[in-house]
Design an enzyme around this catalytic site. Sequence first.
Site, PDB file in Angstrom:
ATOM      1  N   ASN A  91       0.803  -1.211   0.000  1.00 54.13           N
ATOM      2  CA  ASN A  91       0.000   0.000   0.000  1.00 54.13           C
ATOM      3  C   ASN A  91       0.845   1.276   0.000  1.00 54.13           C
ATOM      4  O   ASN A  91       0.429   2.295  -0.549  1.00 54.13           O
ATOM      5  CB  ASN A  91      -0.934  -0.002   1.217  1.00 54.13           C
ATOM      6  CG  ASN A  91      -1.618   1.322   1.415  1.00 54.13           C
ATOM      7  OD1 ASN A  91      -2.510   1.703   0.669  1.00 54.13           O
ATOM      8  ND2 ASN A  91      -1.191   2.057   2.443  1.00 54.13           N
ATOM      9  N   SER A 140      -3.325   3.249  -9.310  1.00 50.95           N
ATOM     10  CA  SER A 140      -4.110   4.470  -9.498  1.00 50.95           C
ATOM     11  C   SER A 140      -4.961   4.372 -10.756  1.00 50.95           C
ATOM     12  O   SER A 140      -4.557   3.742 -11.740  1.00 50.95           O
ATOM     13  CB  SER A 140      -3.170   5.675  -9.626  1.00 50.95           C
ATOM     14  OG  SER A 140      -3.867   6.820 -10.084  1.00 50.95           O
ATOM     15  N   TYR A 173       4.116  10.410 -10.834  1.00 50.13           N
ATOM     16  CA  TYR A 173       3.318   9.448 -10.065  1.00 50.13           C
ATOM     17  C   TYR A 173       2.594   8.460 -10.973  1.00 50.13           C
ATOM     18  O   TYR A 173       2.685   7.245 -10.784  1.00 50.13           O
ATOM     19  CB  TYR A 173       2.323  10.208  -9.194  1.00 50.13           C
ATOM     20  CG  TYR A 173       1.333   9.337  -8.461  1.00 50.13           C
ATOM     21  CD1 TYR A 173       1.725   8.574  -7.359  1.00 50.13           C
ATOM     22  CD2 TYR A 173      -0.004   9.277  -8.865  1.00 50.13           C
ATOM     23  CE1 TYR A 173       0.810   7.777  -6.685  1.00 50.13           C
ATOM     24  CE2 TYR A 173      -0.915   8.487  -8.190  1.00 50.13           C
ATOM     25  CZ  TYR A 173      -0.509   7.737  -7.104  1.00 50.13           C
ATOM     26  OH  TYR A 173      -1.408   6.946  -6.441  1.00 50.13           O
ATOM     27  N   LYS A 177       2.986   4.333 -11.447  1.00 49.70           N
ATOM     28  CA  LYS A 177       1.908   3.381 -11.183  1.00 49.70           C
ATOM     29  C   LYS A 177       1.629   2.511 -12.414  1.00 49.70           C
ATOM     30  O   LYS A 177       1.254   1.340 -12.283  1.00 49.70           O
ATOM     31  CB  LYS A 177       0.641   4.128 -10.759  1.00 49.70           C
ATOM     32  CG  LYS A 177       0.737   4.733  -9.365  1.00 49.70           C
ATOM     33  CD  LYS A 177       0.947   3.681  -8.277  1.00 49.70           C
ATOM     34  CE  LYS A 177       0.873   4.269  -6.892  1.00 49.70           C
ATOM     35  NZ  LYS A 177       1.018   3.251  -5.824  1.00 49.70           N
ATOM     36  N   THR A 208      -6.901  11.429   0.445  1.00 41.53           N
ATOM     37  CA  THR A 208      -5.809  10.948   1.293  1.00 41.53           C
ATOM     38  C   THR A 208      -4.694  11.982   1.348  1.00 41.53           C
ATOM     39  O   THR A 208      -4.636  12.904   0.536  1.00 41.53           O
ATOM     40  CB  THR A 208      -5.245   9.625   0.749  1.00 41.53           C
ATOM     41  OG1 THR A 208      -4.576   9.875  -0.492  1.00 41.53           O
ATOM     42  CG2 THR A 208      -6.352   8.602   0.533  1.00 41.53           C
TER      43      THR A 208
END
Length: 256
Positions: A91, A140, A173, A177, A208
């Site tokens: 995670n 994602s 990012y 992913k 988040t």
Amino acid sequence: MSSKTIVVITGANTGIGYEAVKAFLSSSTPYHVFVGARNTEKLDNAIQSFGDTGIHKLVPLQIDLLSDESIAAAFKQVSSEVDYIDVLINNAGAATSAPPSRESFLQDYNVNVAGTFAVTDTFLPLLIKSSAPRLLFLTSGLSSFEEVTKPKPRFPTPPAGWPKPPAPNWICYISSKAALNMMMVEFSKSLKNDNVKVWCISPGFLATDLGGNRERLKAMGAGDPALGGTFIQDVVEGARDEDVGKVIRRDIVQPW
């Protein structure tokens, strides 16, 4: 053999990881969870916040994906306490806030790809000893090639010439992913004869800390991180076994 489902989860002191632990604690299935986090103080605070764990057991696990020594120490701790693990949930992740550069790309790839690989590679000897092993990677929705290539009116094509206006910082990012998705596919193929069920979990747009200011994200329509936590629990408890080897969302299989 333990009567509890033994789980190792990284990045579990906040966000979706924290909510996953909460979901496990609400289950009638007893869990033994190694709650992983980089910062020991935040980790201890998170575990204390859960209160009475009832039939479940929580164990703090200090683990830093940027340190092979930390990963090795975490494996040593877990293997000294249990003979196997049933579930490994990768995670922990990173999303740089800096403009794209060699440094910012390496930062996100180091955690989301290289660090995640190192954790998986280290813990697989314990995972394959389980009678029902499961391996989860948190990815994602922005990692879908099919979806990101669709025209988006909010992001018009820049005019000809170079340099262009600064690229969005999330390019580091989302590309990391996408690389993680490929790594999941390779693990799924290589672990087939070990009967390990493997997925990438695409939890959706949730508020988040990874995405920045939570309140700002909520104003943009981001959902409750608890949705991601219960999604992880559902996958661990068998709800998406027909979608092994794929990137899955709460309601569908995510396009590649």
